[in-house]
Design a protein around this motif. Sequence first.
Motif, PDB file in Angstrom:
ATOM      1  N   GLN A   1      -6.365   8.481  13.530  1.00  0.00           N
ATOM      2  CA  GLN A   1      -7.058   8.942  14.736  1.00  0.00           C
ATOM      3  C   GLN A   1      -7.422   7.744  15.608  1.00  0.00           C
ATOM      4  O   GLN A   1      -7.672   6.652  15.139  1.00  0.00           O
ATOM      5  CB  GLN A   1      -8.308   9.712  14.376  1.00  0.00           C
TER       6      GLN A   1
ATOM      7  N   ASP B   1       0.814  -1.213   0.000  1.00  0.00           N
ATOM      8  CA  ASP B   1       0.000   0.000   0.000  1.00  0.00           C
ATOM      9  C   ASP B   1       0.853   1.272   0.000  1.00  0.00           C
ATOM     10  O   ASP B   1       0.337   2.356  -0.189  1.00  0.00           O
ATOM     11  CB  ASP B   1      -0.968   0.009   1.181  1.00  0.00           C
TER      12      ASP B   1
ATOM     13  N   ARG C   1      -5.102  13.813   4.009  1.00  0.00           N
ATOM     14  CA  ARG C   1      -6.381  13.762   4.710  1.00  0.00           C
ATOM     15  C   ARG C   1      -6.752  12.323   5.061  1.00  0.00           C
ATOM     16  O   ARG C   1      -7.253  12.058   6.152  1.00  0.00           O
ATOM     17  CB  ARG C   1      -7.475  14.391   3.843  1.00  0.00           C
ATOM     18  N   ALA C   2      -6.492  11.394   4.164  1.00  0.00           N
ATOM     19  CA  ALA C   2      -6.779   9.987   4.443  1.00  0.00           C
ATOM     20  C   ALA C   2      -5.879   9.463   5.559  1.00  0.00           C
ATOM     21  O   ALA C   2      -6.304   8.654   6.376  1.00  0.00           O
ATOM     22  CB  ALA C   2      -6.600   9.143   3.191  1.00  0.00           C
ATOM     23  N   GLY C   3      -4.644   9.949   5.624  1.00  0.00           N
ATOM     24  CA  GLY C   3      -3.735   9.549   6.696  1.00  0.00           C
ATOM     25  C   GLY C   3      -4.168  10.079   8.042  1.00  0.00           C
ATOM     26  O   GLY C   3      -4.019   9.414   9.059  1.00  0.00           O
ATOM     27  N   GLN C   4      -4.727  11.278   8.072  1.00  0.00           N
ATOM     28  CA  GLN C   4      -5.211  11.846   9.329  1.00  0.00           C
ATOM     29  C   GLN C   4      -6.408  11.059   9.838  1.00  0.00           C
ATOM     30  O   GLN C   4      -6.514  10.788  11.018  1.00  0.00           O
ATOM     31  CB  GLN C   4      -5.628  13.298   9.135  1.00  0.00           C
ATOM     32  N   VAL C   5      -7.305  10.691   8.953  1.00  0.00           N
ATOM     33  CA  VAL C   5      -8.514   9.984   9.361  1.00  0.00           C
ATOM     34  C   VAL C   5      -8.159   8.605   9.880  1.00  0.00           C
ATOM     35  O   VAL C   5      -8.652   8.167  10.910  1.00  0.00           O
ATOM     36  CB  VAL C   5      -9.515   9.891   8.184  1.00  0.00           C
ATOM     37  N   SER C   6      -7.272   7.881   9.198  1.00  0.00           N
ATOM     38  CA  SER C   6      -6.941   6.529   9.631  1.00  0.00           C
ATOM     39  C   SER C   6      -6.022   6.532  10.847  1.00  0.00           C
ATOM     40  O   SER C   6      -5.945   5.547  11.567  1.00  0.00           O
ATOM     41  CB  SER C   6      -6.276   5.756   8.493  1.00  0.00           C
TER      42      SER C   6
ATOM     43  N   SER D   1      -9.932   5.627  17.775  1.00  0.00           N
ATOM     44  CA  SER D   1     -11.365   5.460  17.558  1.00  0.00           C
ATOM     45  C   SER D   1     -12.184   5.446  18.854  1.00  0.00           C
ATOM     46  O   SER D   1     -13.383   5.233  18.812  1.00  0.00           O
ATOM     47  CB  SER D   1     -11.612   4.142  16.808  1.00  0.00           C
TER      48      SER D   1
ATOM     49  N   ARG E   1      -2.995  16.301  -0.978  1.00  0.00           N
ATOM     50  CA  ARG E   1      -3.932  16.695   0.078  1.00  0.00           C
ATOM     51  C   ARG E   1      -4.872  15.551   0.429  1.00  0.00           C
ATOM     52  O   ARG E   1      -5.161  15.312   1.606  1.00  0.00           O
ATOM     53  CB  ARG E   1      -4.732  17.919  -0.359  1.00  0.00           C
ATOM     54  N   ARG E   2      -5.360  14.856  -0.603  1.00  0.00           N
ATOM     55  CA  ARG E   2      -6.256  13.713  -0.337  1.00  0.00           C
ATOM     56  C   ARG E   2      -5.530  12.631   0.443  1.00  0.00           C
ATOM     57  O   ARG E   2      -6.078  12.040   1.369  1.00  0.00           O
ATOM     58  CB  ARG E   2      -6.786  13.134  -1.650  1.00  0.00           C
ATOM     59  N   ARG E   3      -4.261  12.372   0.076  1.00  0.00           N
ATOM     60  CA  ARG E   3      -3.480  11.356   0.771  1.00  0.00           C
ATOM     61  C   ARG E   3      -3.245  11.758   2.222  1.00  0.00           C
ATOM     62  O   ARG E   3      -3.356  10.942   3.139  1.00  0.00           O
ATOM     63  CB  ARG E   3      -2.149  11.188   0.059  1.00  0.00           C
TER      64      ARG E   3
END
Length: 96
Positions: A86, A3, A79-84, A88, A75-77
């Motif tokens: 965090q 990945d 943002r996806a790294g920030q979300v994953s 839970s 930016r999308r990458r």
Amino acid sequence: MRDKTQANSPAPGDGLVRAGAIVFFVGAVATLVTVAPLFLGTTPFPTYMFGLSMFMAVGFLMAGAGVLRSAAAGRRRARAGQVSGQVSGPVSGSAS
């Protein structure tokens, strides 16, 4: 590890930047060829050669679009790294 992006793999927008650079340099050569007779005092080239000079602007716009596309993908990458990345659930300091 599959990945992860490889260092030599093309990112989004890289093709546009390369194509834009090529078109820009073709336009730059056409501009030099078109302007040279004006300075040398020889017969100017036909009008369509001035149109070929516009390839500089087209190449510049293509490369700019590639840079913007690459920045949007970054930016999308991110943002996806920030979300994953965090947590839970709620974080508690002590279990009393």
